[in-house]
Scaffold this motif. Structure first.
Motif, PDB file in Angstrom:
ATOM      1  N   LEU A  41       0.803  -1.177  -0.054  1.00  0.00           N
ATOM      2  CA  LEU A  41       0.085  -0.153   0.159  1.00  0.00           C
ATOM      3  C   LEU A  41       0.854   1.022  -0.084  1.00  0.00           C
ATOM      4  O   LEU A  41       1.703   1.449   0.863  1.00  0.00           O
ATOM      5  CB  LEU A  41      -1.021  -0.070   1.307  1.00  0.00           C
ATOM      6  CG  LEU A  41      -1.868   1.330   1.293  1.00  0.00           C
ATOM      7  CD1 LEU A  41      -2.995   1.047   0.190  1.00  0.00           C
ATOM      8  CD2 LEU A  41      -2.571   1.051   2.661  1.00  0.00           C
ATOM      9  N   ASP A  42       0.569   2.089  -0.782  1.00  0.00           N
ATOM     10  CA  ASP A  42       1.202   3.501  -1.233  1.00  0.00           C
ATOM     11  C   ASP A  42       0.620   4.379  -0.380  1.00  0.00           C
ATOM     12  O   ASP A  42      -0.724   4.813  -0.603  1.00  0.00           O
ATOM     13  CB  ASP A  42       1.381   3.807  -2.377  1.00  0.00           C
ATOM     14  CG  ASP A  42       2.504   4.887  -2.794  1.00  0.00           C
ATOM     15  OD1 ASP A  42       2.996   5.412  -1.690  1.00  0.00           O
ATOM     16  OD2 ASP A  42       2.432   5.425  -3.725  1.00  0.00           O
ATOM     17  N   PHE A  43       1.229   4.987   0.771  1.00  0.00           N
ATOM     18  CA  PHE A  43       0.475   6.052   1.676  1.00  0.00           C
ATOM     19  C   PHE A  43       1.507   6.776   2.293  1.00  0.00           C
ATOM     20  O   PHE A  43       2.708   6.729   2.473  1.00  0.00           O
ATOM     21  CB  PHE A  43      -0.436   5.358   2.653  1.00  0.00           C
ATOM     22  CG  PHE A  43       0.646   4.570   3.901  1.00  0.00           C
ATOM     23  CD1 PHE A  43       0.831   5.202   4.825  1.00  0.00           C
ATOM     24  CD2 PHE A  43       0.981   3.351   3.603  1.00  0.00           C
ATOM     25  CE1 PHE A  43       1.633   4.614   5.919  1.00  0.00           C
ATOM     26  CE2 PHE A  43       1.490   2.765   4.595  1.00  0.00           C
ATOM     27  CZ  PHE A  43       2.251   3.256   5.725  1.00  0.00           C
ATOM     28  N   THR A  44       0.915   7.981   2.688  1.00  0.00           N
ATOM     29  CA  THR A  44       1.717   8.850   3.538  1.00  0.00           C
ATOM     30  C   THR A  44       1.065   9.087   5.052  1.00  0.00           C
ATOM     31  O   THR A  44      -0.329   9.361   5.154  1.00  0.00           O
ATOM     32  CB  THR A  44       1.732  10.469   2.823  1.00  0.00           C
ATOM     33  OG1 THR A  44       2.072  10.173   1.508  1.00  0.00           O
ATOM     34  CG2 THR A  44       2.546  11.295   3.616  1.00  0.00           C
ATOM     35  N   ARG A  45       1.987   8.923   5.894  1.00  0.00           N
ATOM     36  CA  ARG A  45       1.384   8.980   7.497  1.00  0.00           C
ATOM     37  C   ARG A  45       1.172  10.344   7.964  1.00  0.00           C
ATOM     38  O   ARG A  45       2.021  11.449   7.736  1.00  0.00           O
ATOM     39  CB  ARG A  45       2.415   8.705   8.388  1.00  0.00           C
ATOM     40  CG  ARG A  45       2.116   8.516   9.905  1.00  0.00           C
ATOM     41  CD  ARG A  45       2.948   7.737  10.784  1.00  0.00           C
ATOM     42  NE  ARG A  45       4.151   8.855  10.675  1.00  0.00           N
ATOM     43  CZ  ARG A  45       5.356   8.545  11.075  1.00  0.00           C
ATOM     44  NH1 ARG A  45       5.463   7.417  12.055  1.00  0.00           N
ATOM     45  NH2 ARG A  45       6.203   9.343  11.270  1.00  0.00           N
ATOM     46  N   ARG A  46       0.046  10.836   8.196  1.00  0.00           N
ATOM     47  CA  ARG A  46      -0.332  12.144   8.758  1.00  0.00           C
ATOM     48  C   ARG A  46      -0.189  12.407  10.267  1.00  0.00           C
ATOM     49  O   ARG A  46       0.215  13.533  10.945  1.00  0.00           O
ATOM     50  CB  ARG A  46      -1.746  12.665   8.344  1.00  0.00           C
ATOM     51  CG  ARG A  46      -1.742  12.793   6.902  1.00  0.00           C
ATOM     52  CD  ARG A  46      -3.139  13.654   6.727  1.00  0.00           C
ATOM     53  NE  ARG A  46      -3.557  14.419   5.671  1.00  0.00           N
ATOM     54  CZ  ARG A  46      -4.618  14.933   5.131  1.00  0.00           C
ATOM     55  NH1 ARG A  46      -5.614  14.788   6.014  1.00  0.00           N
ATOM     56  NH2 ARG A  46      -4.536  15.330   3.747  1.00  0.00           N
ATOM     57  N   GLU A  47      -0.551  11.426  11.008  1.00  0.00           N
ATOM     58  CA  GLU A  47      -0.402  11.447  12.624  1.00  0.00           C
ATOM     59  C   GLU A  47      -0.563  10.029  13.083  1.00  0.00           C
ATOM     60  O   GLU A  47      -0.819   9.085  12.372  1.00  0.00           O
ATOM     61  CB  GLU A  47      -1.843  12.021  13.095  1.00  0.00           C
ATOM     62  CG  GLU A  47      -2.089  12.023  14.492  1.00  0.00           C
ATOM     63  CD  GLU A  47      -3.510  12.796  14.669  1.00  0.00           C
ATOM     64  OE1 GLU A  47      -3.947  12.750  15.992  1.00  0.00           O
ATOM     65  OE2 GLU A  47      -4.415  12.984  13.966  1.00  0.00           O
TER      66      GLU A  47
END
Length: 347
Positions: free
Chosen positions: A221-227
């Motif tokens: 899964l390609d994602f960006t962590r925000r919190e």
């Protein structure tokens, strides 16, 4: 209940016969029917399910041996294997599908207050499918592989009581995610699925419908962590994050934030990563909610072990669907009897 009746006759007393007649009338089921009615067909097939008959001849022999008890069991017409075969092949399977929904509605009311191991007020469902193998030479309409036939049983299971509330029978080639389009999403409910159902365009429909999903994530899964939120690592939790999808297509299909929970099972030491659109429940509850998904695997195991859905009495598509829907009706009927009589035994 009258102890002088057969057990089969006592079980069939719990059937709502007036609702069955309505289902028959809806599809003009009694058109050109002489002696072997739709109810006779249902009772014969239900008897075959409960006693695990091997063939139409086996059904005919066993019911023929009952003699005068046949009438008191509710079967009015003569039971012949040729008549039963014709009925399974030509009589509309939707009659028994609609009647199964009547029984399901009754069972869900009886089990509405049952617990399923998770402290959750909302309704929770598990969605999955199982494949029923068929011989391609006998079932040419159900081609699955080059030399193999199959049908799929897509099931939405209410985790309170283990009652199937939606079932869709499709060809074996049908992809699992397409079955998500066939049922109406209930606002506020939780839907638990395996990672085979990851389709972010379809998952976003749950968010727009104000419902929640819990699903296993894929490793790529390609994602960006925000919190990130603090977790209790003694429970097996490793992380609780808010993420946004970063892929060129997935970010368009699901533009809203997601919750990503990393969990390590303390007994098996396996790692699980879950995705959900619910940000209110504790992370531990989310993991236990996914663990309760195992109920649908037990449901598939139960019906395959105790009912006749792996071998069929007819080879047409109508006969296969008729047998499956009557098998589901029998399962739900047993669940209703268990609750109505207050029995502590398992199904």
């Amino acid at each position: 209940m009258n102890p002088g009746q057969t057990i089969f006759a006592q079980l069939m007393e719990f059937l709502p016969k007036h609702h069955f007649r309505r289902c028959v009338e809806r599809y003009r089921g009694n058109h050109r029917t002489r002696s072997f009615s739709r109810l006779d067909q249902f009772l014969c097939m239900a008897f075959a399910q409960l006693t695990y008959r091997e063939s139409l001849r086996d059904i005919e022999t066993c019911l023929g041996a009952m003699g005068s008890k046949l009438y008191h069991a509710g079967i009015r017409g003569p039971v012949r294997r040729s008549t039963l075969a014709d009925a399974n092949e030509h009589r509309d399977w939707r009659i028994y599908a609609d009647f199964a929904q009547v029984l399901i509605a009754t069972a869900r009311k009886l089990y509405a207050t049952d617990e399923f191991g998770v402290a959750l007020k909302q309704t929770a469902y598990a969605f999955d499918s199982t494949t029923l193998d068929l011989c391609l030479a006998l079932f040419p309409w159900a081609q699955f592989r080059r030399h193999k036939g199959a049908v799929k049983l897509h099931t939405l299971l209410d985790l309170r009581g283990g009652i199937p509330c939606f079932i869709h029978i499709s060809h074996g080639k049908t992809h699992d995610t397409t079955a998500l389009d066939y049922w109406i999403i209930e606002p506020g409910a939780f839907y638990v699925m395996d990672r085979g159902y990851i389709d972010f365009a379809r998952l976003h429909v749950f968010t727009r419908s104000m419902a929640y999903f819990v699903i296993r994530s894929k490793t790529n899964l390609d994602f960006t962590r925000r919190e990130s939120r603090p977790v209790d690592t003694t429970t097996g939790l490793r992380s609780d994050q808010t993420i946004v999808l970063h892929g060129p297509l997935t970010s368009q299909y699901y533009p809203d934030p997601l919750r990503r929970i990393h969990y390590r099972d303390l007994q098996t030491h396996k790692h699980f990563i879950f995705l959900t659109n619910n940000f209110d429940l504790p992370a531990w509850i989310i993991t236990q909610l996914y663990k309760s998904r195992w109920q649908i695997e037990l449901f598939f195991k139960w019906i395959k072990q105790h009912l006749r859905i792996k071998a069929f009495f007819g080879t047409s598509e109508n006969a296969v669907k008729t047998q499956i829907w009557i098998a589901i009706s029998v399962y739900v009927l047993v669940a209703i009897v268990k609750k109505e009589l207050g029995l502590d035994h398992s199904l």
